[in-house]
Design a protein around this motif. Sequence first.
Motif, PDB file in Angstrom:
ATOM      1  N   GLU A  32       0.184  -1.251   0.007  1.00 15.33           N
ATOM      2  CA  GLU A  32      -0.091   0.243  -0.141  1.00 15.33           C
ATOM      3  C   GLU A  32       0.967   1.168   0.163  1.00 15.33           C
ATOM      4  O   GLU A  32       0.448   1.891  -0.446  1.00 15.33           O
ATOM      5  CB  GLU A  32      -1.221   0.167   1.485  1.00 15.33           C
ATOM      6  CG  GLU A  32      -2.261  -1.140   0.992  1.00 15.33           C
ATOM      7  CD  GLU A  32      -2.383  -1.135   2.384  1.00 15.33           C
ATOM      8  OE1 GLU A  32      -4.172  -1.390   2.394  1.00 15.33           O
ATOM      9  OE2 GLU A  32      -2.553  -1.045   3.471  1.00 15.33           O
ATOM     10  N   ILE A  40      -6.387   9.708   0.537  1.00 22.23           N
ATOM     11  CA  ILE A  40      -4.448   8.863   0.274  1.00 22.23           C
ATOM     12  C   ILE A  40      -3.841   9.981   1.093  1.00 22.23           C
ATOM     13  O   ILE A  40      -4.145  11.262   0.920  1.00 22.23           O
ATOM     14  CB  ILE A  40      -4.840   8.887  -1.617  1.00 22.23           C
ATOM     15  CG1 ILE A  40      -5.580   7.961  -2.286  1.00 22.23           C
ATOM     16  CG2 ILE A  40      -3.364   9.049  -1.882  1.00 22.23           C
ATOM     17  CD1 ILE A  40      -5.382   8.777  -3.505  1.00 22.23           C
ATOM     18  N   ILE A  44      -1.996   4.377  -0.862  1.00 21.07           N
ATOM     19  CA  ILE A  44      -3.300   3.782  -0.639  1.00 21.07           C
ATOM     20  C   ILE A  44      -3.770   3.084  -0.431  1.00 21.07           C
ATOM     21  O   ILE A  44      -3.593   1.917  -0.457  1.00 21.07           O
ATOM     22  CB  ILE A  44      -3.398   3.783  -2.548  1.00 21.07           C
ATOM     23  CG1 ILE A  44      -3.338   5.503  -2.985  1.00 21.07           C
ATOM     24  CG2 ILE A  44      -5.055   4.236  -2.974  1.00 21.07           C
ATOM     25  CD1 ILE A  44      -3.044   5.484  -4.489  1.00 21.07           C
ATOM     26  N   SER A  45      -4.850   1.559   0.693  1.00 21.04           N
ATOM     27  CA  SER A  45      -5.386   1.022   0.793  1.00 21.04           C
ATOM     28  C   SER A  45      -5.754   0.794  -0.601  1.00 21.04           C
ATOM     29  O   SER A  45      -6.452   1.225  -0.991  1.00 21.04           O
ATOM     30  CB  SER A  45      -5.814   2.162   2.021  1.00 21.04           C
ATOM     31  OG  SER A  45      -6.717   0.707   2.362  1.00 21.04           O
ATOM     32  N   LYS A  46      -5.295  -0.808   0.111  1.00 26.80           N
ATOM     33  CA  LYS A  46      -6.396  -1.370  -1.188  1.00 26.80           C
ATOM     34  C   LYS A  46      -8.237  -1.197  -0.734  1.00 26.80           C
ATOM     35  O   LYS A  46      -8.814  -1.865  -1.975  1.00 26.80           O
ATOM     36  CB  LYS A  46      -6.615  -3.240  -0.565  1.00 26.80           C
ATOM     37  CG  LYS A  46      -3.728  -3.440  -1.285  1.00 26.80           C
ATOM     38  CD  LYS A  46      -4.054  -4.632  -1.731  1.00 26.80           C
ATOM     39  CE  LYS A  46      -3.419  -5.015  -0.018  1.00 26.80           C
ATOM     40  NZ  LYS A  46      -2.584  -4.582   0.662  1.00 26.80           N
ATOM     41  N   SER A  83     -10.386  -0.768  -7.697  1.00 28.37           N
ATOM     42  CA  SER A  83      -9.243  -0.548  -6.576  1.00 28.37           C
ATOM     43  C   SER A  83      -8.391   0.621  -7.002  1.00 28.37           C
ATOM     44  O   SER A  83      -8.016   0.771  -7.972  1.00 28.37           O
ATOM     45  CB  SER A  83      -8.681  -1.746  -6.912  1.00 28.37           C
ATOM     46  OG  SER A  83      -7.233  -1.580  -6.098  1.00 28.37           O
ATOM     47  N   ASN A 119      -5.610   1.514  -4.835  1.00 25.12           N
ATOM     48  CA  ASN A 119      -4.313   1.634  -5.495  1.00 25.12           C
ATOM     49  C   ASN A 119      -3.907   0.426  -6.732  1.00 25.12           C
ATOM     50  O   ASN A 119      -2.489   0.746  -6.368  1.00 25.12           O
ATOM     51  CB  ASN A 119      -4.426   0.523  -4.354  1.00 25.12           C
ATOM     52  CG  ASN A 119      -3.202  -0.434  -4.223  1.00 25.12           C
ATOM     53  OD1 ASN A 119      -2.644  -1.290  -4.543  1.00 25.12           O
ATOM     54  ND2 ASN A 119      -2.925  -0.478  -2.772  1.00 25.12           N
ATOM     55  N   TRP A 149      -3.548   3.280  -9.100  1.00 23.13           N
ATOM     56  CA  TRP A 149      -1.946   3.971  -9.104  1.00 23.13           C
ATOM     57  C   TRP A 149      -0.826   3.219  -9.614  1.00 23.13           C
ATOM     58  O   TRP A 149       0.052   3.531 -10.080  1.00 23.13           O
ATOM     59  CB  TRP A 149      -2.407   4.667  -7.402  1.00 23.13           C
ATOM     60  CG  TRP A 149      -1.210   4.975  -7.402  1.00 23.13           C
ATOM     61  CD1 TRP A 149      -0.058   5.238  -6.274  1.00 23.13           C
ATOM     62  CD2 TRP A 149      -1.060   6.789  -7.714  1.00 23.13           C
ATOM     63  NE1 TRP A 149       1.092   5.931  -6.073  1.00 23.13           N
ATOM     64  CE2 TRP A 149       0.327   7.031  -7.538  1.00 23.13           C
ATOM     65  CE3 TRP A 149      -0.961   7.359  -8.781  1.00 23.13           C
ATOM     66  CZ2 TRP A 149       1.434   8.084  -7.698  1.00 23.13           C
ATOM     67  CZ3 TRP A 149      -0.793   8.781  -8.996  1.00 23.13           C
ATOM     68  CH2 TRP A 149       0.711   9.091  -9.058  1.00 23.13           C
TER      69      TRP A 149
END
Length: 404
Positions: free
Chosen positions: A101, A243, A264-266, A274, A276, A279
């Motif tokens: 993450e 984020i 960035i959390s899943k 997603s 994540n 990105w």
Amino acid sequence: MFKINDNYLKLPGSYLFSTIAKKVAAYREANPDKEIISLGIGDVTQPLAPAVIDALHSAVEEMAHAETFHGYAPDLGYEFLRRAIVENDYKARGVDIALDEIFVSDGAKSDSGNIVDIFAKDNTIAVTDPVYPVYVDSNAMSGRNGEYLTDKECWSNVIYMPCTAENDFVPELPEQTPDIIYICCPNNPTGTTLNKEQLQKWVDYANEHKSVIIYDAAYEAYISEENVPHSIFECDGARTCAIEMRSFSKNAGFTGTRLGFTVISKELKCGDVSVNSLWARRHGTKFNGAPYIIQKAGEAVYSEAGKAQTKEQIAYYMENARNIRDELAGMGYAVFGGVNAPYIWLQTPEGMKSWEFFDLLLERANVVGTPGSGFGPSGEGYFRLTAFGSAENTQKALERIRSL
């Protein structure tokens, strides 16, 4: 015939700090005998910590031997650095962040400008006002801001959330619901903060309205008060709406060395997509990674020696901040910030415009600061000074301001 992105043509003038640099250069050329002291751009002046220098030397030596040479970095950054980040910046504060993450980059400014790539053009953004110009300008370049209204010095499609002395620099929840919310805390330029309760309100709001918060925590190492969170992920529910961007520039003096990361959390999703993974796709396609030697230097920041040495540097700058704040207050200025951040935000005297005060300081005191209006419409009538100068130059600048 080729075509250009005409959104760039909508941008007013040049970038704020480029404008300041040009004005200072012109004054210096016309007055070569004057010594100019800059308390304007937020650039550090103290050398890198010894532990960081040792790590750089060691990593450079590794690059001289085939068996220890390193080429391209992994997409997300080397695991040794991401693990150090997890352990020290998050787990130590009771926050659960996974290695995948964390996305290592060359700095929070780059990430702030690049993150807009993964969002649709018709998203509406909200910014605290005044605000770090990169947030607004990068969205304008993507065609997200509408038209620039010269008379109001703002964009037609941007939701501005005024932060002034009247509301203690705490933004109020907007009446119009934004899709993307920018929060910088501790704040650049005002040097003010949100406490845990205030930030939790924004997290709850974002989750309720399916908005995303882009949270710039570049100055978290300067926080001194207990109830000010160092990470938005200290708030319940942040993993589904936020984020976070971090930088080594100010907490470890890497302004010229360049290193940062984005978290960035899943669990952050738009429908079934997603964020994540988006990105990660953008990061892998458009970025070749921060250099190995710089990431080794970043790892050294988290060593016992590195933490102690960078803490001393931060204390040095914050002593400058205390000195600026106290001296200016003693001169009768209304001053803010300088407690949890290396920025002092002051009201210009006698109703002067921000650029008028800039010219006054430059021409009569030979001191450079940053006009508040350059950070947004609510910045008019304010002025930013940084604590990143040397202690000697900071004191000299204050003596010059006192003599005005």
